[in-house]
Design a protein around this motif. Structure first.
Motif, short mmCIF file in Angstrom:
data_model
loop_
_atom_site.label_atom_id
_atom_site.label_comp_id
_atom_site.label_asym_id
_atom_site.label_seq_id
_atom_site.Cartn_x
_atom_site.Cartn_y
_atom_site.Cartn_z
N UNK A 241 -1.29 -5.76 -0.31
CA UNK A 241 0.09 -5.23 -0.32
C UNK A 241 0.23 -4.07 0.66
N UNK A 242 -0.82 -3.28 0.76
CA UNK A 242 -0.80 -2.16 1.70
C UNK A 242 -0.59 -2.66 3.12
N UNK A 243 -1.35 -3.69 3.49
CA UNK A 243 -1.24 -4.24 4.84
C UNK A 243 0.14 -4.89 5.05
N UNK A 244 0.61 -5.59 4.00
CA UNK A 244 1.93 -6.22 4.11
C UNK A 244 3.03 -5.19 4.35
N UNK A 245 2.99 -4.14 3.55
CA UNK A 245 4.02 -3.09 3.70
C UNK A 245 3.91 -2.40 5.04
N UNK A 246 2.68 -2.22 5.46
CA UNK A 246 2.45 -1.59 6.75
C UNK A 246 3.10 -2.42 7.85
N UNK A 247 2.90 -3.72 7.76
CA UNK A 247 3.45 -4.60 8.79
C UNK A 247 4.98 -4.59 8.75
N UNK A 248 5.54 -4.68 7.55
CA UNK A 248 7.01 -4.66 7.44
C UNK A 248 7.57 -3.38 8.04
N UNK A 249 6.87 -2.29 7.75
CA UNK A 249 7.35 -1.00 8.25
C UNK A 249 7.22 -0.92 9.78
N UNK A 250 6.09 -1.40 10.30
CA UNK A 250 5.87 -1.34 11.75
C UNK A 250 6.85 -2.23 12.50
N UNK A 251 7.23 -3.34 11.86
CA UNK A 251 8.16 -4.29 12.49
C UNK A 251 9.58 -3.76 12.48
N UNK A 252 9.90 -2.92 11.49
CA UNK A 252 11.29 -2.52 11.26
C UNK A 252 11.87 -1.77 12.47
N UNK B 135 4.40 6.19 14.66
CA UNK B 135 4.85 5.05 13.88
C UNK B 135 3.88 4.75 12.73
N UNK B 136 2.59 4.63 13.09
CA UNK B 136 1.59 4.29 12.07
C UNK B 136 1.53 5.39 11.01
N UNK B 137 1.61 6.63 11.49
CA UNK B 137 1.58 7.78 10.58
C UNK B 137 2.72 7.69 9.57
N UNK B 138 3.94 7.45 10.08
CA UNK B 138 5.11 7.33 9.21
C UNK B 138 4.92 6.22 8.19
N UNK B 139 4.45 5.06 8.70
CA UNK B 139 4.33 3.90 7.82
C UNK B 139 3.24 4.09 6.78
N UNK B 140 2.15 4.75 7.17
CA UNK B 140 1.08 5.04 6.22
C UNK B 140 1.60 5.91 5.08
N UNK B 141 2.43 6.88 5.46
CA UNK B 141 2.98 7.79 4.45
C UNK B 141 3.82 7.02 3.45
N UNK B 142 4.40 5.89 3.90
CA UNK B 142 5.26 5.11 3.01
C UNK B 142 4.49 4.25 2.02
N UNK B 143 3.17 4.15 2.17
CA UNK B 143 2.40 3.32 1.24
C UNK B 143 2.20 4.07 -0.08
#
Lengths: 188, 248
Positions: free
Chosen positions: A177-188, A131-139
């Motif tokens: 913004x990185x942390x915000x996007x990470x959280x949105x992605x992890x929550x999704x 999950x974290x890997x996927x979301x990191x890639x999205x930043x």
């Protein structure tokens, strides 16, 4: 990365340590100290600081082993979190200037290497890594780089700005913004 | 700062875990955590979600000496941290393990302290004085305190009959002279510390002896305290050294 003890074992060693079992504490140290020391060497960049910090960590672990709870993560996660916070405290006091890491020593810009082959990894942990890997890639690349440099090097906003050659305000918003996007992605 | 805004709280927790929340803001966040369970939940959220990053740190085996120093520090802390009253059967397992190490360390310190004390005493003495001391004075108590890894030593000589407590210092223990003092403690048989005055900033000092019965097995300790000594009457800062106080 090979783990010397399965997580279940660390958990029982931690429990025994909380009960005052000094031999269990020694075994806990043997099983976990290379992981904590690797982190401290990486973040503090000096053996003497890392050794002193490692002592501080295990004194704290001996005293506070009873405060470990599964909600704080896997046992090794908790132990390494203790070490990371200690390193951040020491960096605050002791690193007045930015020291750039050597090129071959550069922070790992990927993570969770070898995770897929580790049979001891619990499914839920494997899922967290994926999950974290996927979301990191999205930043955005600069957001990812800021977050990872802060995590692995313990860089402040100022140090990030110097390292990434960008204005302070810009770097702050990359991190935020990185942390915000990470959280949105992890929550999704 | 408005700590009630959910977005701000999320961001503070995230930056705390990431490490970019620094200085006064970091300390303030730690104080808030103590009374705000919802904020602790935010913190745990990020700790768990970012934990996979920990797996990239390459393990490094520390030198053996690090473990030896951990043992020593735990032993020193244990002596002072004992509660006031403690049953004999309690804590056996924990105590047993450190006992051998403790005994060896204590013997070494006492042996060295005794040798130094003899040296201090012998040079200026003439025979009459020695006789006088032996006849009417009970022997003094002596201890040597030596913090780990710091070139500082203190020799403490207590002569209860003369209500005398002398401290000699060699080297200096690094601390902030403007804001900190080093305080001497005596631990009674229950492990309870009693304040014994401040360590000299020069090479020696006479300190007042506290009004208390000499314990059967007195132990002394030095801790780092706010300037002027502990405000609570109990050690508040790190204990830098402990040693048994033995009668010669």
């Amino acid at each position: 990365m090979a783990r010397t003890e399965p997580a279940d074992n660390l958990e029982s060693l931690l429990r025994a340590t909380a009960g005052g079992d000094a031999l269990a504490f020694r075994r806990l140290y043997e099983a976990s100290s290379p992981h904590l020391f690797g982190l401290l060497m990486r973040m503090l960049q000096r053996r003497d600081w890392a050794e002193e910090a490692l002592q501080d960590c295990y004194i704290k672990i001996w005293q506070k082993a009873d405060t470990y709870a599964p909600e704080k993560g896997q046992p090794l996660t908790w132990l390494m979190t203790v070490a990371r916070y200690r390193a951040l405290d020491l960096l605050r006091v002791r690193r007045p200037e930015v020291e750039m890491p050597e090129e071959e020593d550069a922070p790992p810009m990927t993570f969770a290497d070898g995770a897929a082959e580790d049979p001891q990894l619990r499914a839920v942990e494997r899922e967290g890594i994926r999950r974290l890997n996927d979301c990191m890639t999205g930043l955005a690349p600069e957001q990812r780089r800021s977050v990872l440099l802060a995590y692995y090097e313990g860089y402040t906003h100022q140090e990030l700005a110097a390292s990434l050659k960008a204005p302070l305000g810009t770097v702050k918003s990359w991190v935020r913004r990185g942390l915000q996007r990470l959280r949105e992605c992890l929550e999704a | 700062m408005k700590y009630q805004s959910p977005k701000l709280r999320q961001m503070l927790a995230a930056e705390y875990v990431l490490g970019t929340l620094r200085g006064a803001a970091r300390r303030r966040f730690e104080r808030l955590l103590k009374k705000d369970p919802a904020l602790v939940k935010e913190l745990r959220y990020w700790e768990r979600r970012l934990a996979p990053l920990q797996r990239s740190f390459k393990p490094v085996v520390p030198r053996e000496i690090v473990w030896a120093e951990i043992e020593q520090r735990i032993q020193a802390a244990r002596v002072v941290a004992l509660p006031v009253a403690r049953s004999v059967t309690e804590d056996r397992g924990r105590l047993g393990f450190w006992r051998t190490l403790s005994a060896a360390a204590s013997l070494a310190a006492v042996g060295l302290g005794y040798a130094l004390w003899l040296q201090l005493q012998q040079a200026p003495q003439v025979i009459e004085q020695v006789r006088t001391v032996q006849v009417i004075q009970p022997m003094p108590y002596v201890a040597m305190l030596q913090p780990a890894n710091v070139p500082a030593q203190w020799i403490v000589v207590v002569t209860p009959a003369r209500r005398s407590l002398k401290v000699s210092a060699a080297g200096t223990y690094p601390h902030d002279l403007d804001t900190q003092s080093l305080q001497l403690w005596v631990l009674d048989d229950a492990g309870q510390p009693h304040p014994m005055g401040l360590m000299p900033e020069g090479s020696s000092a006479d300190l007042p002896l506290p009004e208390m019965k000499m314990p059967q097995k007195p132990v002394i300790a030095v801790s780092v305290e706010p300037k002027g000594g502990s405000p609570t009457g109990l050690p508040t800062g790190p204990v830098v050294s402990t040693a048994p106080l033995l009668q010669l």
